[in-house]
Design a protein around this motif. Structure first.
Motif, PDB file in Angstrom:
ATOM      1  N   LEU A  75      -4.781   3.025  -0.206  1.00  0.00           N
ATOM      2  CA  LEU A  75      -4.556   1.759   0.487  1.00  0.00           C
ATOM      3  C   LEU A  75      -3.201   1.158   0.107  1.00  0.00           C
ATOM      4  O   LEU A  75      -2.481   0.637   0.968  1.00  0.00           O
ATOM      5  CB  LEU A  75      -5.674   0.776   0.148  1.00  0.00           C
ATOM      6  CG  LEU A  75      -6.965   0.890   0.952  1.00  0.00           C
ATOM      7  CD1 LEU A  75      -8.058   0.026   0.331  1.00  0.00           C
ATOM      8  CD2 LEU A  75      -6.738   0.503   2.407  1.00  0.00           C
ATOM      9  N   LEU A  76      -2.876   1.245  -1.171  1.00  0.00           N
ATOM     10  CA  LEU A  76      -1.589   0.734  -1.643  1.00  0.00           C
ATOM     11  C   LEU A  76      -0.437   1.428  -0.921  1.00  0.00           C
ATOM     12  O   LEU A  76       0.508   0.776  -0.440  1.00  0.00           O
ATOM     13  CB  LEU A  76      -1.497   0.924  -3.152  1.00  0.00           C
ATOM     14  CG  LEU A  76      -0.154   0.645  -3.838  1.00  0.00           C
ATOM     15  CD1 LEU A  76       0.388  -0.723  -3.459  1.00  0.00           C
ATOM     16  CD2 LEU A  76      -0.310   0.766  -5.350  1.00  0.00           C
ATOM     17  N   ARG A  77      -0.497   2.736  -0.814  1.00  0.00           N
ATOM     18  CA  ARG A  77       0.569   3.477  -0.138  1.00  0.00           C
ATOM     19  C   ARG A  77       0.654   3.097   1.342  1.00  0.00           C
ATOM     20  O   ARG A  77       1.752   2.949   1.898  1.00  0.00           O
ATOM     21  CB  ARG A  77       0.359   4.977  -0.309  1.00  0.00           C
ATOM     22  CG  ARG A  77       0.790   5.494  -1.678  1.00  0.00           C
ATOM     23  CD  ARG A  77       0.689   6.995  -1.784  1.00  0.00           C
ATOM     24  NE  ARG A  77      -0.676   7.429  -2.031  1.00  0.00           N
ATOM     25  CZ  ARG A  77      -1.247   7.476  -3.226  1.00  0.00           C
ATOM     26  NH1 ARG A  77      -0.575   7.096  -4.291  1.00  0.00           N
ATOM     27  NH2 ARG A  77      -2.486   7.900  -3.372  1.00  0.00           N
ATOM     28  N   GLU A  78      -0.500   2.960   2.006  1.00  0.00           N
ATOM     29  CA  GLU A  78      -0.501   2.594   3.425  1.00  0.00           C
ATOM     30  C   GLU A  78       0.055   1.188   3.633  1.00  0.00           C
ATOM     31  O   GLU A  78       0.819   0.948   4.580  1.00  0.00           O
ATOM     32  CB  GLU A  78      -1.926   2.672   3.987  1.00  0.00           C
ATOM     33  CG  GLU A  78      -2.447   4.077   4.180  1.00  0.00           C
ATOM     34  CD  GLU A  78      -1.756   4.812   5.318  1.00  0.00           C
ATOM     35  OE1 GLU A  78      -1.279   4.155   6.280  1.00  0.00           O
ATOM     36  OE2 GLU A  78      -1.682   6.054   5.246  1.00  0.00           O
ATOM     37  N   ARG A  92      -7.322   9.602   3.017  1.00  0.00           N
ATOM     38  CA  ARG A  92      -6.083   9.160   3.657  1.00  0.00           C
ATOM     39  C   ARG A  92      -6.368   8.492   5.000  1.00  0.00           C
ATOM     40  O   ARG A  92      -5.736   7.500   5.365  1.00  0.00           O
ATOM     41  CB  ARG A  92      -5.136  10.359   3.823  1.00  0.00           C
ATOM     42  CG  ARG A  92      -4.719  10.975   2.500  1.00  0.00           C
ATOM     43  CD  ARG A  92      -4.174  12.370   2.640  1.00  0.00           C
ATOM     44  NE  ARG A  92      -5.200  13.322   3.094  1.00  0.00           N
ATOM     45  CZ  ARG A  92      -5.061  14.646   3.055  1.00  0.00           C
ATOM     46  NH1 ARG A  92      -3.930  15.175   2.577  1.00  0.00           N
ATOM     47  NH2 ARG A  92      -6.017  15.441   3.490  1.00  0.00           N
ATOM     48  N   GLU A  93      -7.347   9.054   5.741  1.00  0.00           N
ATOM     49  CA  GLU A  93      -7.721   8.479   7.029  1.00  0.00           C
ATOM     50  C   GLU A  93      -8.503   7.181   6.855  1.00  0.00           C
ATOM     51  O   GLU A  93      -8.380   6.255   7.666  1.00  0.00           O
ATOM     52  CB  GLU A  93      -8.538   9.492   7.833  1.00  0.00           C
ATOM     53  CG  GLU A  93      -7.768  10.725   8.252  1.00  0.00           C
ATOM     54  CD  GLU A  93      -6.627  10.391   9.215  1.00  0.00           C
ATOM     55  OE1 GLU A  93      -6.748   9.422   9.984  1.00  0.00           O
ATOM     56  OE2 GLU A  93      -5.605  11.096   9.187  1.00  0.00           O
ATOM     57  N   ALA A 144      -8.064   4.996   4.426  1.00  0.00           N
ATOM     58  CA  ALA A 144      -7.069   3.965   4.121  1.00  0.00           C
ATOM     59  C   ALA A 144      -6.268   3.576   5.360  1.00  0.00           C
ATOM     60  O   ALA A 144      -6.051   2.378   5.623  1.00  0.00           O
ATOM     61  CB  ALA A 144      -6.135   4.466   3.019  1.00  0.00           C
ATOM     62  N   ALA A 145      -5.850   4.556   6.136  1.00  0.00           N
ATOM     63  CA  ALA A 145      -5.048   4.269   7.330  1.00  0.00           C
ATOM     64  C   ALA A 145      -5.839   3.446   8.340  1.00  0.00           C
ATOM     65  O   ALA A 145      -5.293   2.524   8.976  1.00  0.00           O
ATOM     66  CB  ALA A 145      -4.581   5.576   7.965  1.00  0.00           C
ATOM     67  N   ALA A 146      -7.134   3.737   8.485  1.00  0.00           N
ATOM     68  CA  ALA A 146      -7.970   2.997   9.433  1.00  0.00           C
ATOM     69  C   ALA A 146      -8.101   1.538   9.023  1.00  0.00           C
ATOM     70  O   ALA A 146      -8.103   0.632   9.876  1.00  0.00           O
ATOM     71  CB  ALA A 146      -9.349   3.648   9.527  1.00  0.00           C
ATOM     72  N   GLN A 147      -8.185   1.273   7.727  1.00  0.00           N
ATOM     73  CA  GLN A 147      -8.326  -0.109   7.267  1.00  0.00           C
ATOM     74  C   GLN A 147      -7.074  -0.914   7.570  1.00  0.00           C
ATOM     75  O   GLN A 147      -7.153  -2.052   8.060  1.00  0.00           O
ATOM     76  CB  GLN A 147      -8.625  -0.120   5.766  1.00  0.00           C
ATOM     77  CG  GLN A 147      -9.983   0.463   5.421  1.00  0.00           C
ATOM     78  CD  GLN A 147     -10.471  -0.004   4.061  1.00  0.00           C
ATOM     79  OE1 GLN A 147     -10.019  -0.999   3.532  1.00  0.00           O
ATOM     80  NE2 GLN A 147     -11.414   0.726   3.493  1.00  0.00           N
ATOM     81  N   VAL A 148      -5.920  -0.348   7.283  1.00  0.00           N
ATOM     82  CA  VAL A 148      -4.666  -1.069   7.546  1.00  0.00           C
ATOM     83  C   VAL A 148      -4.484  -1.263   9.050  1.00  0.00           C
ATOM     84  O   VAL A 148      -4.069  -2.337   9.517  1.00  0.00           O
ATOM     85  CB  VAL A 148      -3.473  -0.314   6.923  1.00  0.00           C
ATOM     86  CG1 VAL A 148      -2.152  -0.987   7.300  1.00  0.00           C
ATOM     87  CG2 VAL A 148      -3.628  -0.251   5.410  1.00  0.00           C
ATOM     88  N   ARG A 149      -4.826  -0.251   9.830  1.00  0.00           N
ATOM     89  CA  ARG A 149      -4.685  -0.348  11.288  1.00  0.00           C
ATOM     90  C   ARG A 149      -5.597  -1.439  11.857  1.00  0.00           C
ATOM     91  O   ARG A 149      -5.199  -2.209  12.736  1.00  0.00           O
ATOM     92  CB  ARG A 149      -5.018   1.008  11.914  1.00  0.00           C
ATOM     93  CG  ARG A 149      -4.443   1.221  13.309  1.00  0.00           C
ATOM     94  CD  ARG A 149      -4.689   2.646  13.764  1.00  0.00           C
ATOM     95  NE  ARG A 149      -3.979   3.608  12.934  1.00  0.00           N
ATOM     96  CZ  ARG A 149      -4.546   4.658  12.340  1.00  0.00           C
ATOM     97  NH1 ARG A 149      -5.836   4.892  12.480  1.00  0.00           N
ATOM     98  NH2 ARG A 149      -3.829   5.483  11.617  1.00  0.00           N
ATOM     99  N   ALA A 150      -6.826  -1.524  11.345  1.00  0.00           N
ATOM    100  CA  ALA A 150      -7.761  -2.543  11.831  1.00  0.00           C
ATOM    101  C   ALA A 150      -7.246  -3.940  11.532  1.00  0.00           C
ATOM    102  O   ALA A 150      -7.363  -4.860  12.355  1.00  0.00           O
ATOM    103  CB  ALA A 150      -9.127  -2.336  11.185  1.00  0.00           C
ATOM    104  N   TRP A 151      -6.660  -4.121  10.345  1.00  0.00           N
ATOM    105  CA  TRP A 151      -6.078  -5.421   9.992  1.00  0.00           C
ATOM    106  C   TRP A 151      -4.901  -5.751  10.908  1.00  0.00           C
ATOM    107  O   TRP A 151      -4.787  -6.882  11.412  1.00  0.00           O
ATOM    108  CB  TRP A 151      -5.641  -5.397   8.531  1.00  0.00           C
ATOM    109  CG  TRP A 151      -4.816  -6.566   8.119  1.00  0.00           C
ATOM    110  CD1 TRP A 151      -5.154  -7.898   8.225  1.00  0.00           C
ATOM    111  CD2 TRP A 151      -3.499  -6.522   7.546  1.00  0.00           C
ATOM    112  NE1 TRP A 151      -4.121  -8.681   7.733  1.00  0.00           N
ATOM    113  CE2 TRP A 151      -3.106  -7.870   7.308  1.00  0.00           C
ATOM    114  CE3 TRP A 151      -2.637  -5.492   7.181  1.00  0.00           C
ATOM    115  CZ2 TRP A 151      -1.875  -8.195   6.747  1.00  0.00           C
ATOM    116  CZ3 TRP A 151      -1.414  -5.811   6.613  1.00  0.00           C
ATOM    117  CH2 TRP A 151      -1.048  -7.142   6.405  1.00  0.00           C
TER     118      TRP A 151
END
Length: 327
Positions: free
Chosen positions: A17-20, A202-203, A205-212
Motif C-alpha cells: 500500500l505504501l508503494r502504491e 500487489r493487486e 493494494a492497487a485496488a484499494q488506492v484506485r477505489a479511493w
C-alpha cells in the motif's frame, strides 16, 4: 500532494500500500512504534510518525492535515491466549482511529477487513451480498475482524471496506511463506483438507488506492483470486522447489485432534503451537470468493496461481528464506 496516514505500513500488505500511495503522488505518514520500523518506512518513502492505536491523542496529532486514512494494521493471531490483545487492536484500535479521524476531519477511511469477517460458518460462495457471520464465530480473529468492520461501516466518515481472501506474493514473511518454508525443508507433517482463493498482494493494494481515487465511498469489495485446494497449492510449491510433499490431505478429524494436543501442551509451555484448533478449523474450510464486483468497478485482476507462486518463491529465494532454488 495529498497527505495520507497509513497503519500497518511495515507489514506485508501495508508495504505494498505504501508503494502504491507513493506512486500515486501521496505524502504518506506511516504509523510506527519502533526505531526498526522507522528505518524500513523511511527507506520506502514514508514519514514515520510515533502513534499508537490505543492512544487517541497521538493519533489525532498524526492525522492533522491528512486527507485519508488507510487502515491495514491488524492482529492476525489464531491462538486463544492472544484473544484479549487481539480484540484491543482489531476492534478497540479501529474504533479509536475512527474517532481520531472524525476529530481531524479526515475525508476518507479505507479499511482492510478480511474474508474472515464472513466466518468459516458461511459455506456458500462469498459475494458482497452474503450476510457476515463473524459475530457468531468461536474464533476470535473472525469475530474481531467482523466487529472492526462493522465499526467502520457505522462511522460518519466516508469509508471503503475491503475483504481480501488468502493474500500471497512478494514481501510475505509470516503468512503463507511459513507453509512454503516447511515444504522447502520437507517438514510439512500433513496438508489440511480445505481450499482457498489466492489474492495477489500487489493487486489488493492497487485496488484499494484506485477505489479511493474513484471515491467509491460506502462500498465494500471482496478481493479473491484463483481457487485451489491446499493439496494442489502444496503440490505446486513442492514441484517448483523439487521437494517431496504428502500425497493427500490429512483428514479434518485427525488435524483437529493433533491441534488440540498441541494446544494443551502450549498452555503448559506458554509458547504458541505450530497448529491451533482455530488454525486447523480455518484451513479445513473450503473458501470460495467471487471478485467480479472488484474486477468490474476497480479493474482488479486475479493473478494466475502459478505465476503468483513463481513471483513469491523468487522473492523468498532472494531474501534467503529458502534452502532450495525454485525451478
Amino acid at each position: 500532494m495529498a497527505s495520507v496516514l497509513l497503519t500497518g505500513g511495515s507489514g506485508f500488505l501495508g508495504g505494498h500500500l505504501l508503494r502504491e500511495l507513493r506512486a500515486a503522488g501521496c505524502e504518506v505518514r506511516a504509523l510506527s512504534r519502533r526505531a526498526e520500523s522507522d528505518a524500513t518506512l523511511s527507506a520506502a518513502g514514508a514519514v514515520p510518525v510515533r502513534a499508537d492505536l490505543a492512544d487517541a491523542a497521538s493519533l489525532e496529532r498524526a492525522l492533522a492535515g491528512c486527507e485519508a486514512v488507510f487502515h491495514a494494521a491488524a492482529d492476525t493471531s489464531v491462538w486463544k491466549p492472544q484473544a484479549m490483545a487481539q480484540t484491543a487492536t482489531n476492534v478497540g484500535g479501529t474504533i479509536t482511529l475512527l474517532r481520531a479521524a472524525e476529530s481531524a476531519r479526515v475525508r476518507a477511511f479505507v479499511h482492510t477487513s478480511s474474508v474472515s469477517a464472513f466466518s468459516h460458518l458461511v459455506h456458500d460462495s462469498l459475494n458482497e451480498s452474503v450476510p457476515q457471520r463473524g459475530a457468531q464465530s468461536w474464533i476470535n480473529y473472525e469475530r474481531t475482524k467482523h466487529l472492526g468492520e462493522q465499526a467502520v461501516r457505522g462511522s460518519a466518515l466516508p469509508w471503503i471496506v475491503f475483504n481480501p481472501a488468502h493474500i500471497l506474493g512478494p514481501g510475505d514473511r509470516h503468512n503463507w511463506s511459513r507453509l512454503i518454508a516447511m515444504v522447502d525443508r520437507e517438514k510439512l507433517p500433513g496438508i489440511p483438507p480445505g481450499s482457498g482463493a489466492f489474492a495477489d498482494v500487489r493487486e489488493v493494494a492497487a485496488a484499494q488506492v484506485r477505489a479511493w481515487q474513484q471515491q467509491r465511498f460506502g462500498q465494500a469489495y471482496l478481493l479473491g483470486g484463483e481457487h485451489a485446494s491446499l493439496v494442489d497449492f502444496v503440490h505446486r510449491v513442492g514441484a517448483m522447489l523439487g521437494r517431496r510433499t504428502p500425497a493427500r490431505a490429512t483428514p479434518a478429524w485427525a488435524l483437529m485432534a493433533y491441534a488440540r494436543v498441541l494446544d494443551g501442551w502450549s498452555r503448559l509451555s506458554g509458547r504458541e503451537p505450530a497448529v491451533t484448533p482455530e488454525g486447523a478449523t480455518l484451513t479445513c474450510h473450503r473458501l470460495q470468493v467471487d471478485s467480479s464486483r472488484a474486477r468490474r468497478e476497480l479493474g482488479y485482476r486475479e493473478t494466475p496461481l502459478e505465476a503468483l507462486l513463481a513471483d513469491t518463491l523468487a522473492w523468498m529465494a532472494g531474501e534467503g528464506m529458502l534452502v532450495s532454488r525454485p525451478a
